[in-house]
Design a protein around this motif. Structure first.
Motif, PDB file in Angstrom:
ATOM      1  N   ARG A   1       0.810  -1.215   0.000  1.00 55.26           N
ATOM      2  CA  ARG A   1       0.000   0.000   0.000  1.00 55.26           C
ATOM      3  C   ARG A   1       0.844   1.266   0.000  1.00 55.26           C
ATOM      4  O   ARG A   1       1.980   1.269   0.458  1.00 55.26           O
ATOM      5  N   ARG A   2       0.257   2.323  -0.550  1.00 58.48           N
ATOM      6  CA  ARG A   2       0.880   3.642  -0.537  1.00 58.48           C
ATOM      7  C   ARG A   2       0.528   4.338   0.763  1.00 58.48           C
ATOM      8  O   ARG A   2      -0.441   3.979   1.430  1.00 58.48           O
TER       9      ARG A   2
ATOM     10  N   THR B   1      -6.306   6.726  -4.721  1.00 55.83           N
ATOM     11  CA  THR B   1      -5.353   5.670  -4.338  1.00 55.83           C
ATOM     12  C   THR B   1      -3.941   6.240  -4.266  1.00 55.83           C
ATOM     13  O   THR B   1      -2.961   5.505  -4.380  1.00 55.83           O
TER      14      THR B   1
END
Length: 139
Positions: A24-25, A62
């Motif tokens: 994940r960022r 995102t």
């Protein structure tokens, strides 16, 4: 030893590396909370890390930050991006004329420490599992 910005930058990179490992960022607010740094200061450091191609920034729902590419990022890269080379090159006492030919009172003692520090910074990769495991955890 390092500037406050550099200390935060190292924490940021370790935190992002841990989140990257989970796929994940990481956003600015999350990073700021995790390293206990003001959001504006954190954002400024993140900009420097992106500018120095250590991080990549993504916009949108995102979005967030990821480590740049798959290349190795060493601690020395982070220190240079934020503090430059002054720790490795300048006199520890801040004297203008310090050198091997004209040393300050601690010049030769500090050379050993500087070499050890440089070796550690060069040998430590930000994606090192030990760094990530013992790294920065969310609050």
């Amino acid at each position: 030893m390092f500037s406050r910005a550099c200390e935060y930058a190292i924490k940021i990179m370790i935190y992002i590396a841990g989140n990257e490992q989970e796929g994940r960022r990481t956003g600015v607010k999350e990073i700021s909370e995790a390293i206990n740094s003001p959001v504006a200061f954190t954002a400024k450091i993140l900009q420097q890390l992106v500018k120095n191609e250590l991080l990549v920034s993504f916009k949108g729902p995102t979005g967030g930050f990821e480590l740049a590419g798959s290349r190795e990022i060493k601690l020395v890269d982070i220190v240079r991006a934020i503090d430059g080379n002054k720790l490795m090159e300048n006199c520890v006492l801040g004297l203008e004329t310090c050198s091997g030919e004209n040393p300050c009172p601690v010049h030769f003692k500090f050379i050993v420490i500087r070499e050890q520090l440089n070796e550690t910074l060069l040998a430590t990769e930000i994606r090192d599992p030990e760094l990530i495991t013992k790294g920065i955890k969310p609050p």
